[in-house]
Design a protein around this motif. Structure first.
Motif, PDB file in Angstrom:
ATOM      1  N   PRO A 120      36.900  -1.579  34.816  1.00 35.03           N
ATOM      2  CA  PRO A 120      37.663  -0.343  34.644  1.00 35.03           C
ATOM      3  C   PRO A 120      37.346   0.382  33.339  1.00 35.03           C
ATOM      4  N   LYS A 121      37.146  -0.335  32.276  1.00 32.83           N
ATOM      5  CA  LYS A 121      36.866   0.328  31.003  1.00 32.83           C
ATOM      6  C   LYS A 121      35.532   1.058  31.028  1.00 32.83           C
ATOM      7  N   VAL A 122      34.607   0.587  31.871  1.00 39.06           N
ATOM      8  CA  VAL A 122      33.308   1.251  31.982  1.00 39.06           C
ATOM      9  C   VAL A 122      33.444   2.537  32.796  1.00 39.06           C
ATOM     10  N   ARG A 123      34.141   2.441  33.934  1.00 39.60           N
ATOM     11  CA  ARG A 123      34.365   3.650  34.720  1.00 39.60           C
ATOM     12  C   ARG A 123      35.158   4.681  33.920  1.00 39.60           C
ATOM     13  N   LYS A 124      36.104   4.209  33.167  1.00 35.55           N
ATOM     14  CA  LYS A 124      36.899   5.105  32.313  1.00 35.55           C
ATOM     15  C   LYS A 124      36.011   5.837  31.314  1.00 35.55           C
ATOM     16  N   LYS A 125      35.119   5.126  30.683  1.00 35.48           N
ATOM     17  CA  LYS A 125      34.224   5.738  29.704  1.00 35.48           C
ATOM     18  C   LYS A 125      33.333   6.794  30.355  1.00 35.48           C
ATOM     19  N   ILE A 126      32.853   6.503  31.553  1.00 29.47           N
ATOM     20  CA  ILE A 126      31.967   7.442  32.239  1.00 29.47           C
ATOM     21  C   ILE A 126      32.723   8.712  32.625  1.00 29.47           C
ATOM     22  N   LEU A 127      33.939   8.575  33.140  1.00 33.72           N
ATOM     23  CA  LEU A 127      34.704   9.761  33.518  1.00 33.72           C
ATOM     24  C   LEU A 127      35.098  10.587  32.293  1.00 33.72           C
ATOM     25  N   HIS A 128      35.378   9.920  31.182  1.00 31.89           N
ATOM     26  CA  HIS A 128      35.621  10.673  29.949  1.00 31.89           C
ATOM     27  C   HIS A 128      34.353  11.407  29.516  1.00 31.89           C
ATOM     28  N   ARG A 129      33.223  10.767  29.706  1.00 31.32           N
ATOM     29  CA  ARG A 129      31.956  11.413  29.378  1.00 31.32           C
ATOM     30  C   ARG A 129      31.741  12.639  30.277  1.00 31.32           C
ATOM     31  N   LEU A 130      32.112  12.531  31.551  1.00 21.74           N
ATOM     32  CA  LEU A 130      32.026  13.686  32.432  1.00 21.74           C
ATOM     33  C   LEU A 130      32.916  14.816  31.915  1.00 21.74           C
ATOM     34  N   ASP A 179      33.780  15.345  28.895  1.00 23.64           N
ATOM     35  CA  ASP A 179      33.128  15.882  27.695  1.00 23.64           C
ATOM     36  C   ASP A 179      32.027  16.872  28.079  1.00 23.64           C
ATOM     37  N   LEU A 180      31.232  16.503  29.072  1.00 23.40           N
ATOM     38  CA  LEU A 180      30.150  17.386  29.502  1.00 23.40           C
ATOM     39  C   LEU A 180      30.703  18.669  30.124  1.00 23.40           C
ATOM     40  N   MET A 181      31.757  18.542  30.898  1.00 19.69           N
ATOM     41  CA  MET A 181      32.381  19.731  31.468  1.00 19.69           C
ATOM     42  C   MET A 181      32.894  20.651  30.361  1.00 19.69           C
ATOM     43  N   THR A 182      33.434  20.062  29.318  1.00 22.34           N
ATOM     44  CA  THR A 182      33.897  20.856  28.178  1.00 22.34           C
ATOM     45  C   THR A 182      32.727  21.568  27.516  1.00 22.34           C
ATOM     46  N   GLY A 183      31.622  20.864  27.326  1.00 23.04           N
ATOM     47  CA  GLY A 183      30.441  21.471  26.726  1.00 23.04           C
ATOM     48  C   GLY A 183      29.825  22.560  27.587  1.00 23.04           C
ATOM     49  N   HIS A 184      30.018  22.455  28.885  1.00 21.40           N
ATOM     50  CA  HIS A 184      29.457  23.424  29.828  1.00 21.40           C
ATOM     51  C   HIS A 184      30.537  24.361  30.384  1.00 21.40           C
ATOM     52  N   ALA A 185      31.669  24.429  29.719  1.00 19.77           N
ATOM     53  CA  ALA A 185      32.804  25.180  30.248  1.00 19.77           C
ATOM     54  C   ALA A 185      32.488  26.656  30.470  1.00 19.77           C
ATOM     55  N   GLU A 186      31.682  27.243  29.586  1.00 16.21           N
ATOM     56  CA  GLU A 186      31.384  28.655  29.749  1.00 16.21           C
ATOM     57  C   GLU A 186      30.537  28.889  30.989  1.00 16.21           C
ATOM     58  N   ASN A 187      29.539  28.062  31.223  1.00 10.63           N
ATOM     59  CA  ASN A 187      28.745  28.224  32.441  1.00 10.63           C
ATOM     60  C   ASN A 187      29.596  28.027  33.690  1.00 10.63           C
ATOM     61  N   LEU A 188      30.465  27.020  33.654  1.00 15.36           N
ATOM     62  CA  LEU A 188      31.345  26.780  34.790  1.00 15.36           C
ATOM     63  C   LEU A 188      32.268  27.970  35.016  1.00 15.36           C
ATOM     64  N   SER A 189      32.760  28.555  33.950  1.00 20.97           N
ATOM     65  CA  SER A 189      33.635  29.722  34.074  1.00 20.97           C
ATOM     66  C   SER A 189      32.891  30.912  34.665  1.00 20.97           C
ATOM     67  N   LEU A 190      31.680  31.131  34.195  1.00 21.55           N
ATOM     68  CA  LEU A 190      30.877  32.235  34.722  1.00 21.55           C
ATOM     69  C   LEU A 190      30.601  32.051  36.209  1.00 21.55           C
ATOM     70  N   LEU A 191      30.256  30.844  36.606  1.00 19.03           N
ATOM     71  CA  LEU A 191      29.983  30.572  38.013  1.00 19.03           C
ATOM     72  C   LEU A 191      31.241  30.751  38.863  1.00 19.03           C
ATOM     73  N   GLU A 192      32.389  30.316  38.335  1.00 17.67           N
ATOM     74  CA  GLU A 192      33.631  30.431  39.097  1.00 17.67           C
ATOM     75  C   GLU A 192      34.020  31.887  39.300  1.00 17.67           C
TER      76      GLU A 192
END
Length: 505
Positions: free
Chosen positions: A87-97, A99-112
């Motif tokens: 569980p701690k590994v899956r947790k780390k990966i989803l937190h990493r996701l 983080d990446l979504m946060t870093g790419h938030a502007e692109n995601l917003s533009l696409l939406e």
């Protein structure tokens, strides 16, 4: 698809347009960790609701692609590449996701915004942040899932564990594409399942983009597949697939019924449905915040151009304050800035499609034909843009009007009058739906009585949409069953297994 850090949000229309022109637009399915064309090579046209022009052509997945995606998800589940991780590994990966979504938030917003016609400010400030928050919430929750130890005699140990269901088919709507997707994908992944996501054909790009971010975050190939395509092809094939363990769906009532029939006709897969609504917002004369109630009455239905399943499309006002209160609502509605979705100053953008625009306009005509009095709006606006815009509209109607019963899914507010508490609750409950409801009062006893009397999965007192990821979301009656959000959604994607071990005392 880019995997580097993204640009700073532009604060002008020209800047947003320049940012969109610089984007690489997702157009392929994601199966077994790869971006792929549909097996048939077919595509479907993705049009902009902002101006009616073609955005791009996206892979039109059908049964062959669904078979490939489900096979990939099943293999990933059975070999344990995801569910067997600590569980701690899956947790780390989803937190990493997240983080990446946060870093790419502007692109995601533009696409939406590009896909849906919603204001870029809403995509930036609401949709994408909420999708990220859902991902973080379930990442943090997944290692807090505990089983139970049952009371047993001395020669036996009995316990209960939660086990992932297997392959989850998620079918999500076009009004909040990534937000709704992560309400389903994040808890399903958190519980160790594999997912095949079918986004709405009107709004596939953020799902395709985020699935690539998931791979970068460390979600193994095959664990999350995305199959864009038409509902009658990709959606139907997914719902009837014999190796899918559950369908979770947000959308219309007719499609919900089709999904239940598909479950019965196939492998009796589980079905969770969040369907339509005709939500009432009740305003009592004793409320000490009628200005706040008026603002919530307007934004409760006009937000996202009225394309919200919990839209407060019925405004029930106590007779003694009706005229004065409706005037307040109209005053708020007139301040809403309708405009180009890419203009950061716009508050109210385009409807998702020409069809949805015409549906809203048709309902306004029917409401008037049945005696409704048009008090505001009622027409198409910004037609010179080529886009699909309907003005915020308000009608005074009787209880037997079509606008008191049928879901418009557009910016149409209907006003009804009541005389006392029981009259208000009777009118509020007089629909086939039971998703959300609200009440404005300064009387705590009345608030408690309303909360008990209203037949809805969500009841809000002195606020509209006053909840967050920690509170379950879903309806009763023909608004469906099953819940998104909260820990209740997490457990929806798991089975209970009871284990008893006998031994000599």
């Amino acid at each position: 698809m880019p995997v580097s850090a993204l640009q700073t949000p532009a604060d002008t229309l020209e800047g947003v347009l320049a940012s969109i022109r610089a984007l690489t637009l997702p157009d392929k399915a994601v199966i077994e960790g790869m971006e792929v064309l549909s097996a048939s090579g077919r595509t479907f046209d993705n049009f902009s609701s902002r101006d009616g022009k073609l955005i791009n052509k996206i892979a039109a997945c059908d049964r062959a692609d669904v078979d490939a995606a489900v096979h990939s998800a099943r293999q990933a589940f059975e070999d344990g590449r995801w569910r067997a991780l600590a569980p701690k590994v899956r947790k780390k990966i989803l937190h990493r996701l997240a983080d990446l979504m946060t870093g790419h938030a502007e692109n995601l917003s533009l696409l939406e915004s590009l896909d849906t016609g919603k204001p870029i400010s809403d995509a930036r400030n609401v949709d994408i942040p909420l999708a990220i928050n859902s991902t973080r919430y379930y990442a943090e929750a997944l290692d807090k899932v505990y089983g139970e130890v049952a009371p047993s005699p001395e020669d036996r140990l009995s316990y209960v564990v939660h086990e992932p269901l297997g392959v989850i088919g998620a079918i999500v709507p076009w009004n909040f594409p990534l937000h709704m997707a992560m309400w389903k994908v994040a808890p399903a992944l958190a519980m160790g399942n594999s997912v095949v996501l079918k986004p709405a054909e009107n709004s596939s790009m953020t799902a395709l983009y985020t699935a690539q971010l998931a791979l970068e975050a460390g979600v193994p190939a095959g664990v999350w597949n995305v199959i864009p395509g038409l509902g009658g092809e990709a959606g139907d094939a997914l719902s009837r697939h014999m190796d899918v363990d559950m369908i979770t769906f947000t959308g219309s009532g007719p499609i919900g019924r089709q999904l239940m029939r598909a479950s019965a006709d196939s492998n009796l897969k589980r079905v969770s449905l969040e369907l339509g609504g005709k939500s009432p917002q009740i305003v009592f004369a004793d409320s000490d915040d009628l200005d706040g109630a008026a603002a919530n009455a307007a934004w409760g239905v006009f937000y996202n151009q009225g394309q919200v399943c919990t839209a407060a499309s019925r405004l029930l006002v106590e007779e003694t304050i009706k005229d004065a209160f409706v005037a307040k609502v109209i005053a708020v509605a007139k301040t809403i800035r309708v405009g180009d979705p890419f203009d950061p100053k716009t508050q109210f953008g385009a409807m998702i499609s020409e069809r949805q625009m015409n549906t809203a306009l048709d309902y306004i005509e029917k409401g008037q034909a049945e005696g409704g009095k048009l008090l505001l709006g009622g027409e198409r606006v910004r037609s010179e843009s080529g886009g699909y815009y309907v003005a915020p509209s308000l009608l005074d109607i009787a209880q037997d009007n079509i606008l008191a019963q049928e879901e418009v899914f557009g910016p149409v507010l209907s006003v009804l009058t009541f005389n006392d508490e029981q009259d208000a609750y009777r009118i509020a409950n007089n629909t086939i739906y039971g998703l959300a409801s609200g009440v404005w009062t300064s009387n705590i006893g009345k608030a408690m009585r309303a909360a008990k009397a209203l037949k809805a999965g969500l009841v809000w007192v002195n606020g509209w949409d006053a909840c967050d990821i920690t509170s379950p979301f879903g309806g009763v009656k023909q608004s469906g069953f099953g819940r998104d959000r909260s820990l209740h959604a997490l457990y929806k994607y798991a089975d209970l297994k009871a284990v008893s071990i006998s031994f000599k005392a």
